[in-house]
Design a protein around this motif. Structure first.
Motif, PDB file in Angstrom:
ATOM      1  N   MET A 239       0.799  -1.223   0.000  1.00  0.00           N
ATOM      2  CA  MET A 239       0.000   0.000   0.000  1.00  0.00           C
ATOM      3  C   MET A 239       0.836   1.279   0.000  1.00  0.00           C
ATOM      4  O   MET A 239       0.491   2.243  -0.675  1.00  0.00           O
ATOM      5  CB  MET A 239      -0.941   0.020   1.215  1.00  0.00           C
ATOM      6  CG  MET A 239      -1.989  -1.071   1.193  1.00  0.00           C
ATOM      7  SD  MET A 239      -3.140  -0.946   2.583  1.00  0.00           S
ATOM      8  CE  MET A 239      -4.044   0.545   2.145  1.00  0.00           C
ATOM      9  N   PHE A 240       1.913   1.284   0.770  1.00  0.00           N
ATOM     10  CA  PHE A 240       2.730   2.491   0.888  1.00  0.00           C
ATOM     11  C   PHE A 240       3.789   2.527  -0.209  1.00  0.00           C
ATOM     12  O   PHE A 240       4.356   1.496  -0.565  1.00  0.00           O
ATOM     13  CB  PHE A 240       3.413   2.538   2.255  1.00  0.00           C
ATOM     14  CG  PHE A 240       2.476   2.868   3.391  1.00  0.00           C
ATOM     15  CD1 PHE A 240       2.314   4.171   3.813  1.00  0.00           C
ATOM     16  CD2 PHE A 240       1.755   1.866   4.017  1.00  0.00           C
ATOM     17  CE1 PHE A 240       1.448   4.480   4.853  1.00  0.00           C
ATOM     18  CE2 PHE A 240       0.883   2.160   5.060  1.00  0.00           C
ATOM     19  CZ  PHE A 240       0.726   3.469   5.481  1.00  0.00           C
ATOM     20  N   GLU A 241       4.047   3.725  -0.707  1.00  0.00           N
ATOM     21  CA  GLU A 241       5.087   3.899  -1.718  1.00  0.00           C
ATOM     22  C   GLU A 241       6.094   4.935  -1.257  1.00  0.00           C
ATOM     23  O   GLU A 241       5.739   5.946  -0.645  1.00  0.00           O
ATOM     24  CB  GLU A 241       4.485   4.353  -3.055  1.00  0.00           C
ATOM     25  CG  GLU A 241       3.924   3.225  -3.862  1.00  0.00           C
ATOM     26  CD  GLU A 241       3.542   3.655  -5.268  1.00  0.00           C
ATOM     27  OE1 GLU A 241       3.774   2.870  -6.192  1.00  0.00           O
ATOM     28  OE2 GLU A 241       3.010   4.762  -5.426  1.00  0.00           O
ATOM     29  N   PRO A 242       7.380   4.710  -1.603  1.00  0.00           N
ATOM     30  CA  PRO A 242       8.429   5.676  -1.262  1.00  0.00           C
ATOM     31  C   PRO A 242       8.633   6.676  -2.389  1.00  0.00           C
ATOM     32  O   PRO A 242       8.084   6.535  -3.487  1.00  0.00           O
ATOM     33  CB  PRO A 242       9.656   4.787  -1.098  1.00  0.00           C
ATOM     34  CG  PRO A 242       9.432   3.695  -2.110  1.00  0.00           C
ATOM     35  CD  PRO A 242       7.942   3.460  -2.157  1.00  0.00           C
ATOM     36  N   LEU A 243       9.472   7.651  -2.115  1.00  0.00           N
ATOM     37  CA  LEU A 243       9.863   8.590  -3.160  1.00  0.00           C
ATOM     38  C   LEU A 243      10.684   7.893  -4.240  1.00  0.00           C
ATOM     39  O   LEU A 243      10.590   8.221  -5.423  1.00  0.00           O
ATOM     40  CB  LEU A 243      10.656   9.737  -2.535  1.00  0.00           C
ATOM     41  CG  LEU A 243       9.841  10.650  -1.608  1.00  0.00           C
ATOM     42  CD1 LEU A 243      10.755  11.448  -0.697  1.00  0.00           C
ATOM     43  CD2 LEU A 243       8.952  11.583  -2.421  1.00  0.00           C
ATOM     44  N   ALA A 244      11.485   6.911  -3.835  1.00  0.00           N
ATOM     45  CA  ALA A 244      12.317   6.166  -4.789  1.00  0.00           C
ATOM     46  C   ALA A 244      12.452   4.732  -4.302  1.00  0.00           C
ATOM     47  O   ALA A 244      12.340   4.458  -3.108  1.00  0.00           O
ATOM     48  CB  ALA A 244      13.686   6.812  -4.932  1.00  0.00           C
ATOM     49  N   ILE A 245      12.701   3.813  -5.246  1.00  0.00           N
ATOM     50  CA  ILE A 245      12.816   2.395  -4.911  1.00  0.00           C
ATOM     51  C   ILE A 245      14.181   1.883  -5.343  1.00  0.00           C
ATOM     52  O   ILE A 245      14.693   2.250  -6.401  1.00  0.00           O
ATOM     53  CB  ILE A 245      11.696   1.579  -5.598  1.00  0.00           C
ATOM     54  CG1 ILE A 245      11.680   0.141  -5.078  1.00  0.00           C
ATOM     55  CG2 ILE A 245      11.836   1.611  -7.109  1.00  0.00           C
ATOM     56  CD1 ILE A 245      11.168   0.016  -3.673  1.00  0.00           C
TER      57      ILE A 245
ATOM     58  N   TYR B  80      15.724   4.428  -7.947  1.00  0.00           N
ATOM     59  CA  TYR B  80      15.056   5.063  -9.073  1.00  0.00           C
ATOM     60  C   TYR B  80      13.751   5.688  -8.588  1.00  0.00           C
ATOM     61  O   TYR B  80      13.057   5.132  -7.721  1.00  0.00           O
ATOM     62  CB  TYR B  80      14.769   4.032 -10.170  1.00  0.00           C
ATOM     63  CG  TYR B  80      16.024   3.483 -10.805  1.00  0.00           C
ATOM     64  CD1 TYR B  80      16.465   3.936 -12.041  1.00  0.00           C
ATOM     65  CD2 TYR B  80      16.802   2.527 -10.145  1.00  0.00           C
ATOM     66  CE1 TYR B  80      17.634   3.446 -12.618  1.00  0.00           C
ATOM     67  CE2 TYR B  80      17.971   2.037 -10.713  1.00  0.00           C
ATOM     68  CZ  TYR B  80      18.375   2.501 -11.949  1.00  0.00           C
ATOM     69  OH  TYR B  80      19.544   2.016 -12.510  1.00  0.00           O
ATOM     70  N   GLY B  81      13.417   6.813  -9.171  1.00  0.00           N
ATOM     71  CA  GLY B  81      12.249   7.533  -8.727  1.00  0.00           C
ATOM     72  C   GLY B  81      10.955   6.760  -8.892  1.00  0.00           C
ATOM     73  O   GLY B  81      10.749   6.070  -9.889  1.00  0.00           O
TER      74      GLY B  81
END
Length: 630
Positions: free
Chosen positions: A103-109, A119-120
């Motif tokens: 569910m949660f996403e970061p600014l970059a992975i 990477y963004g």
């Protein structure tokens, strides 16, 4: 298995050298941060340019045309056997594993086929200040939360403020402690100022999970419990039944399905979790088809129980997936604060008494031989000329074997009397150190004191029976003390123990900061740190500086290999095991990308250093069988 022992998770960090570090080390006169700085970029990587160019379409370890269908059935991947909240960032209660993962996403992975590159995702571009004082993110114009709202810089500011607040759990606060604050620059741009000017802090900024400022609005953060998270990830909660079942569904309006860093990911229409309290029950449930993937942690179970008719006829596949992830040292730590362990001959004798080959009777593990197992950072052969430049100034302090071949642990498979010979060598070393067997059969020193110590264990009894028996043959008494985990943690924080087992976590690149926590002299005097062995060595401290000052991969490799020699030949620990595979059985209903990821875990758990490649990139070949299982 390795992962269930208390671990020190190694984040992939590299320190930017201070002026004093540069002046006192062999680093270049004007050290440069080993990442790209001073310009807008789609990716940030350490020591080398990113593998994927700005116009890349997808990572190589995914199938960009994977169908979106079917239901993935899973079990709880760790000790959490129930849940009572959805907020994974607070102390009270337990959130299901899938919430953070899906569910949660970061600014970059971070990519799964480079040692350290991000990477963004929510960020379309990133700008790292040349002095590593901040990271600025330009948000993707398409980024949306599950409620349709646009992801804004205000949401990033709100998210960081929340996870750094006193209402967040101590572990969450610690995870983001390198970040000072987030500042809105304009309608699409946010800057995160860094408290510590390290590469680790840069990557921590990129890993910030962003959520809507509307989630829990008007409540204290620790009062946000069963409020459904408003996040930007691919899945939303569809239904749940406290405390043991939760089901996610793929958001049909997921904003990121076609961006390069997400294409080919999240290929199941639904993901169902069922919680199990007992491992034996869970194994039987897996065999009955109640869930699809089982990661095994016990060597005996992997050898004996992952077999049967369903494996033989191909319904279930048993496979060990080789990974490139570096494996930290699992070892018995000898507390150097105890006078009993301050003689190197004593420490070596104890190592000779531990029988790896008996412990590894199922031939599942490798024998740990390095601080940096399964990586190019482990010492090999004799020291190179570059390593000797760091080691020679400390020759008088170091064991002579540091300057010879790399450490190799004892092998008891060389012949029927190998263990007996090693115990004889241990007896001789103990005698040289002043310990001799008395009339009562006990090993005693000149003062008549018996050689006795305590092994502190937070789990089940009987893990060290063979080691105890070997020690008894030498006249040594090792008492096992079982304590609950809370007491175990308190005693570790105060360094109040004789011997414990610790796993230094897996890694893609060695971390100067984490190594300093485990091996630096300063941390030895700081209660609550990770220098459980009580190591105080000027040579180690200088090598930690060299690791932090490394601006090329070659410099890093030289410093880590030199450090490895010092640590292993001092016998501050008894090395045990490592494993460089993800051992799983899975029902044969998945499509799998043609290219395997290099750095990944099979399932996610707190502290995992890499993403769960199977859960994120596999897909269902057939939906009929799975959909019928409710």
């Amino acid at each position: 298995m390795v992962g269930l022992v208390l671990g020190l998770v190694i984040s992939t960090a590299l320190l930017l050298p201070t002026n004093s570090d540069a002046a006192s080390s062999a680093a270049k006169p004007e050290a440069v941060a080993p990442i790209q700085t001073g310009r807008w970029q789609h990716a940030i990587s350490v020591y080398s340019p990113p593998k994927y160019a700005k116009d890349f379409s997808h990572f190589s370890y995914v199938n960009p045309e994977a169908p979106k269908r079917g239901t993935l059935n899973l079990r709880n991947p760790d000790r959490r056997s129930s849940f009572d909240k959805f907020n994974p960032f607070t102390t009270r209660g337990s959130a299901p594993a899938g919430v953070t993962m899906f569910m949660f996403e970061p600014l970059a992975i971070q990519s799964m086929d480079e040692p350290q590159a991000m990477y963004g995702v929510l960020a379309e571009e990133m700008f790292v200040a040349p002095d590593l004082s901040s990271v600025t993110f330009r948000l993707h114009p398409k980024a949306r939360f599950s409620n349709g709202d646009k992801v804004t810089p205000e949401d990033v500011v709100y998210s960081l403020d929340r996870v750094k607040s006193k209402e967040a759990s101590p572990a969450t606060q610690l995870a983001y402690s390198d970040l000072l604050k987030a500042v809105m620059v304009d309608q699409r741009t946010v800057r995160i100022d860094l408290k510590t000017r390290t590469v680790d802090a840069v990557f921590t900024a990129g890993s910030l999970n962003v959520f809507s400022h509307q989630w829990g609005a008007g409540k204290k953060f620790d009062e946000v419990v069963l409020d459904i998270p408003i996040t930007s990830g691919a899945y939303v909660i569809d239904r749940y039944d406290l405390p043991g079942r939760i089901e996610f569904k793929l958001n049909p309006d997921y904003w990121g399905r076609d961006i390069a860093s997400r294409r080919g990911h999240f290929n199941f229409e639904r993901i169902r979790y069922r919680m199990y309290n007992d491992e034996a029950v869970a194994r039987e449930a897996f065999k009955a088809g109640e869930f699809d993937i089982y990661k095994e942690y016990r060597a005996s179970a992997w050898a004996r129980q992952h077999q049967g008719a369903k494996w033989r006829d191909g319904q279930i596949v048993k496979k060990s997936f080789k990974t490139a992830t570096g494996q930290g040292l699992q070892s018995m730590h000898l507390n150097q604060r105890r006078a009993l362990f301050q003689d190197i001959r004593v420490r070596e004798a104890l190592m000779l008494a531990w029988d790896f080959d008996r412990y590894n009777q199922y031939r599942t593990f490798g024998h740990a031989h390095s601080v940096f197992n399964n990586s190019e950072f482990a010492a090999v052969g004799s020291p190179s000329a570059e390593e000797l430049k760091w080691l020679e100034p400390y020759r008088a302090e170091l064991p002579s074997r540091v300057f010879g071949p790399a450490f190799v642990p004892p092998d008891n498979l060389t012949g029927p009397n190998a263990l007996r010979e090693h115990l004889r060598q241990a007896r001789d070393l103990l005698a040289q150190a002043g310990w001799k067997v008395a009339a009562d059969g006990k090993l005693r020193n000149a003062k008549g004191e018996a050689f006795e110590f305590e092994y502190l264990e937070p789990g089940s009894a009987g893990r060290m029976i063979d080691f105890q028996r070997n020690l008894e043959k030498l006249g040594i008494t090792m008492k096992e003390r079982i304590v609950d985990f809370a007491l175990y943690r308190r005693r570790l924080e105060q360094y109040d123990f004789d011997l414990i087992v610790i796993v230094e976590g897996d890694f893609t690149l060695p971390s100067a900061a984490d190594l300093a926590s485990s091996y630096g002299s300063k941390s030895a005097d700081e209660p609550g740190n990770n220098n459980f062995r009580g190591i105080k060595s000027p040579a180690v401290d200088k090598l930690l500086e060299a690791i932090g000052s490394a601006t090329t991969l070659e410099e890093l490799r030289t410093a880590t290999r030199a450090l490895d020699r010092v640590v292993m030949w001092n016998f501050w620990q008894i090395p045990q095991v490592f494993i460089s595979e993800e051992q799983i059985s899975y029902w044969n209903r998945f499509g799998i990308p043609a290219v395997q990821a290099q750095y990944f875990v099979a399932d996610s758990y707190p502290g995992a250093s890499s993403p769960p490649w199977p859960l994120w990139t596999w897909w269902m070949k057939d939906t009929g069988q799975t959909e019928s299982r409710r």
